[in-house]
Design an enzyme around this catalytic site. Structure first.
Site, PDB file in Angstrom:
ATOM      1  N   HIS A   1     -17.169   0.402  -5.981  1.00  0.00           N
ATOM      2  CA  HIS A   1     -17.582   1.406  -5.306  1.00  0.00           C
ATOM      3  C   HIS A   1     -18.987   1.283  -4.815  1.00  0.00           C
ATOM      4  O   HIS A   1     -19.470   2.037  -3.751  1.00  0.00           O
ATOM      5  CB  HIS A   1     -17.221   2.764  -5.917  1.00  0.00           C
ATOM      6  CG  HIS A   1     -18.081   2.898  -7.044  1.00  0.00           C
ATOM      7  ND1 HIS A   1     -17.998   2.522  -8.359  1.00  0.00           N
ATOM      8  CD2 HIS A   1     -19.407   3.546  -7.119  1.00  0.00           C
ATOM      9  CE1 HIS A   1     -18.901   2.811  -9.193  1.00  0.00           C
ATOM     10  NE2 HIS A   1     -20.018   3.574  -8.306  1.00  0.00           N
TER      11      HIS A   1
ATOM     12  N   ASP B   1     -12.004  -1.038 -10.409  1.00  0.00           N
ATOM     13  CA  ASP B   1     -13.230  -0.575  -9.792  1.00  0.00           C
ATOM     14  C   ASP B   1     -14.367  -1.677 -10.018  1.00  0.00           C
ATOM     15  O   ASP B   1     -15.347  -1.576 -10.572  1.00  0.00           O
ATOM     16  CB  ASP B   1     -13.801   0.611 -10.434  1.00  0.00           C
ATOM     17  CG  ASP B   1     -14.788   1.068  -9.266  1.00  0.00           C
ATOM     18  OD1 ASP B   1     -14.845   0.561  -8.262  1.00  0.00           O
ATOM     19  OD2 ASP B   1     -15.909   1.801  -9.860  1.00  0.00           O
TER      20      ASP B   1
ATOM     21  N   GLY C   1     -27.191   4.871  -9.336  1.00  0.00           N
ATOM     22  CA  GLY C   1     -27.844   3.407  -9.290  1.00  0.00           C
ATOM     23  C   GLY C   1     -27.781   2.842 -10.360  1.00  0.00           C
ATOM     24  O   GLY C   1     -27.735   1.432 -10.179  1.00  0.00           O
TER      25      GLY C   1
ATOM     26  N   SER D   1     -24.889   2.220 -11.696  1.00  0.00           N
ATOM     27  CA  SER D   1     -23.414   1.574 -11.580  1.00  0.00           C
ATOM     28  C   SER D   1     -23.589   0.194 -11.227  1.00  0.00           C
ATOM     29  O   SER D   1     -24.207  -0.427 -10.406  1.00  0.00           O
ATOM     30  CB  SER D   1     -22.608   2.436 -10.409  1.00  0.00           C
ATOM     31  OG  SER D   1     -22.360   3.863 -10.604  1.00  0.00           O
TER      32      SER D   1
ATOM     33  N   LEU E   1       6.240  -5.171 -13.634  1.00  0.00           N
ATOM     34  CA  LEU E   1       7.696  -4.912 -14.274  1.00  0.00           C
ATOM     35  C   LEU E   1       8.830  -4.347 -13.472  1.00  0.00           C
ATOM     36  O   LEU E   1      10.171  -4.595 -13.646  1.00  0.00           O
ATOM     37  CB  LEU E   1       7.327  -3.862 -15.661  1.00  0.00           C
ATOM     38  CG  LEU E   1       8.481  -3.529 -16.555  1.00  0.00           C
ATOM     39  CD1 LEU E   1       8.939  -4.759 -17.241  1.00  0.00           C
ATOM     40  CD2 LEU E   1       7.876  -2.187 -17.392  1.00  0.00           C
ATOM     41  N   GLY E   2       8.345  -3.793 -12.329  1.00  0.00           N
ATOM     42  CA  GLY E   2       9.336  -3.259 -11.425  1.00  0.00           C
ATOM     43  C   GLY E   2      10.025  -1.906 -11.669  1.00  0.00           C
ATOM     44  O   GLY E   2      11.120  -1.910 -11.823  1.00  0.00           O
ATOM     45  N   VAL E   3       9.539  -1.169 -12.261  1.00  0.00           N
ATOM     46  CA  VAL E   3       9.971   0.279 -12.821  1.00  0.00           C
ATOM     47  C   VAL E   3       8.927   1.648 -12.367  1.00  0.00           C
ATOM     48  O   VAL E   3       7.606   1.421 -12.162  1.00  0.00           O
ATOM     49  CB  VAL E   3      10.157   0.393 -14.331  1.00  0.00           C
ATOM     50  CG1 VAL E   3      11.161  -0.455 -14.871  1.00  0.00           C
ATOM     51  CG2 VAL E   3       8.866   0.154 -15.149  1.00  0.00           C
TER      52      VAL E   3
END
Length: 488
Positions: free
Chosen positions: A227, A257, A335, A337, A390-392
């Site tokens: 960000h 992030d 600042g 971050s 995983l596809g769930v």
């Protein structure tokens, strides 16, 4: 005493006189010089006194003679004459008028009862005295330890001064200061702001923002928050030695992030990676960054908690499901971050990311270094983070479906399958399954399962313990690669 036993008639003649025998019992007491005990000697004096008795006359009643006077050569010799018959069974010896008690054999029942009573008394004494003795010993031992610590602390404080403590803080700052960078970002204004400036006829300038970063490799790689550089048209880096250089974006990861930048520079001093998993709550930590544009500002605190979840960076696409924040009380403001969180050795243990509110209110959050390093290495190698898939569809487990009384270990409820060809569909996972463990690790919640699957990576096999209709099953899933569209 006299022996009046009649003689055998065969041995008597008419003119033979009966000669009775007289037995005298006596006791001798010989004193031992001064302190020695008295020595008793007992014996029988056999003395014959033949009184003339006529053979034709009946035997006269024997009258006891006067006791013979036996004088010893010393004054301590004492003779007692017992006038009782020698063959009487009830003979009692008297010494100066005091009877001597006869010896009585002890009763075995009384002996047993006495022994049992003695044992009971000893047990009662042990029952009430031993705990107090042990407690006193333990208290004395603890008191000795406190005394030793007290004396050791006193001696140690004599050798430690505030100057040396301050010097330790300064050394940490000196260690990490050259690795921290100040980031300035020029962003394109929003369309409504640009239109407003055109209507007013004013000159349009780009908006600037700032943040912090840390050099993690001598080749010029810098780690910061996504960000901080999101939607930036140009990014410039100011190093600790004052050099100002442009930077390019190598890659970003919206779910955590994080972002990786690259600059072309030499003589860089990268920070050393630390182990955030081994860092314990209560450990001292330092934060370095550029709050409100004040570059290389150092603040100090302790690690307050681990495994926190907050809505940090969601406006830029970050997902709390893949975040696992560390909490501290280090002063972090806008600042900071992207700046580093370091331990007492000056090693990187986190990337400062979020605060509660618009300014610091005593709580700040950072991304653990182990997660940051994994994301950094993946971005540097491939330009993006390749997570396991995983596809769930997952949902938090309601209370009525909890498999245990520990509500902190809830698991994850499968509400849908991405298709029969998805990794979960191929393995046989169905909607309604509650995933309780993954590779033997208890699943706390949905985010925990997603982090485990994402960290495993594409192509890895993972064993899931699921509960289906009150039955526990195990399924092995070969993970796929998470679609890139899901990370946007």
């Amino acid at each position: 005493m006299r022996d009046d036993t009649p003689p055998n008639p065969r041995d008597l003649t008419l003119d033979t006189a009966i000669e009775p025998r007289e037995l005298v019992s006596f006791r001798l007491k010989v004193p031992v010089p001064e302190t020695g005990p008295l020595i008793s000697c007992e014996g029988i004096l056999d003395q014959v006194t033949p009184p003339p008795i006529a053979a034709s006359s009946p035997p006269a009643a024997s009258e006891p003679d006067s006791q013979p006077n036996l004088d010893a050569s010393t004054e301590s010799l004492e003779v007692e004459i017992d006038a009782s018959p020698a063959d009487s069974p009830n003979v009692q010896e008297e010494e100066k008028g005091t009877p001597v008690a006869a010896k009585v054999s002890p009763n075995p029942i009384i002996q047993s009862m006495t022994l049992i009573a003695s044992m009971i008394v000893m047990l009662l004494i042990a029952r009430f005295s031993v705990p107090r003795i042990v407690e006193e010993i333990r208290y004395s031992w603890h008191r000795g330890e406190l005394r030793a610590e007290y004396e050791t602390g006193g001696e140690g404080l004599k050798n430690v001064s505030l100057d040396s403590l301050s010097r330790a803080y300064e050394m940490v700052t000196s260690r990490i200061g050259p690795s921290v960078v100040h980031i300035e970002v020029q962003r394109k204004p929003a369309p409504n702001e640009e239109q407003m400036h055109r209507l007013l006829g004013g000159e349009m300038f780009g908006m600037s923002d700032q943040g912090s970063g840390v050099v993690v490799d001598a080749d010029g790689y810098i780690l910061t928050n996504r960000h901080v550089i999101a939607d930036g048209e140009s990014i410039s880096i100011t190093l600790g030695d004052g050099r100002r250089l442009p930077a390019e974006v190598v890659g970003t990861d919206s779910l955590t992030d994080l972002a990786v930048l690259k600059i072309e520079a030499d003589r860089l001093m990268p920070i050393k990676w630390g182990d955030s998993d081994s860092l314990r709550v209560g450990s001292p930590v330092w934060a370095v960054g550029s709050p409100f544009g004040l570059d290389r500002t150092v603040t100090f605190g302790i690690l307050s908690g681990k495994h926190r979840w907050v809505r940090a960076g969601e406006q830029h696409g970050a997902s709390g499901r893949y975040q696992d924040f560390m909490q501290s009380d280090v002063a972090v403001n806008p600042g900071n971050s992207g700046g580093p969180l370091v331990d007492a050795k000056g090693s990187l243990v986190g990337i400062n990311t979020a605060i509660v509110g618009d300014t610091y209110q005593g709580v700040s959050f950072s991304i653990p270094s182990n997660l940051s390093r994994q994301v950094y290495e993946s971005i540097r190698t491939t330009g993006r983070v390749q997570r396991g898939y995983l596809g769930v569809s997952l949902q938090e487990v309601p209370d009525d479906l909890l498999a245990s009384e520990n509500t902190r270990v809830r698991g994850a409820l499968v509400t849908g399958i991405a298709g029969d060809a998805s990794p979960a569909g191929v393995a046989g996972v169905v909607a309604g399954d509650v995933v309780r463990r993954a590779d033997g690790v208890d699943i706390l919640d949905v985010g925990h399962l997603m982090r485990i699957v994402g960290k495993a990576g594409a192509g890895a096999s993972i064993v899931l313990d699921v509960r289906r209709d009150e039955e526990d099953l195990q399924v092995t899933v070969v993970l796929g690669s998470r679609p890139f569209e899901l990370d946007r």
